[in-house]
Design a protein around this motif. Structure first.
Motif, mmCIF file in Angstrom:
data_model
loop_
_atom_site.group_PDB
_atom_site.id
_atom_site.type_symbol
_atom_site.label_atom_id
_atom_site.label_comp_id
_atom_site.label_asym_id
_atom_site.label_seq_id
_atom_site.Cartn_x
_atom_site.Cartn_y
_atom_site.Cartn_z
ATOM 1 N N GLN A 175 0.854 -1.178 0.000
ATOM 2 C CA GLN A 175 0.000 0.000 0.000
ATOM 3 C C GLN A 175 0.892 1.230 0.000
ATOM 4 O O GLN A 175 2.107 1.104 -0.076
ATOM 5 C CB GLN A 175 -0.887 -0.009 1.237
ATOM 6 N N ASN A 176 0.339 2.413 0.151
ATOM 7 C CA ASN A 176 1.099 3.670 0.074
ATOM 8 C C ASN A 176 2.408 3.652 0.846
ATOM 9 O O ASN A 176 3.470 3.659 0.271
ATOM 10 C CB ASN A 176 0.256 4.835 0.567
ATOM 11 N N LYS A 177 2.362 3.695 2.132
ATOM 12 C CA LYS A 177 3.568 3.791 2.954
ATOM 13 C C LYS A 177 3.807 2.535 3.773
ATOM 14 O O LYS A 177 4.478 2.568 4.794
ATOM 15 C CB LYS A 177 3.478 4.993 3.877
ATOM 16 N N LYS A 235 3.884 -0.128 8.579
ATOM 17 C CA LYS A 235 4.692 0.790 7.778
ATOM 18 C C LYS A 235 5.956 0.088 7.300
ATOM 19 O O LYS A 235 6.437 -0.835 7.946
ATOM 20 C CB LYS A 235 5.080 2.011 8.606
#
Length: 53
Positions: free
Chosen positions: A16-18, A30
């Motif tokens: 996913q994003n981060k 994360k």
């Protein structure tokens, strides 16, 4: 890093994003915490077991 498994569910974790997220239970981690999660047994790497080739 694209092949991580959430040990609680046995499901692959997707990027996913981060970070990465379990698609079954929505567990999110994360990128910079992945090593810690691996060392504490929350995620694992999918290795084939058996004799070396």
């Amino acid at each position: 890093m694209s092949n991580l498994i959430h040990k609680t569910d046995g499901v692959f974790i997707e990027k996913q994003n981060k970070g990465v997220k379990c698609q079954h239970c929505s567990y999110f981690i994360k990128h910079n915490d992945i090593t810690s999660a691996y060392l504490h047994g929350k995620i694992s790497l999918p290795f084939l077991s058996g004799p070396e080739k």
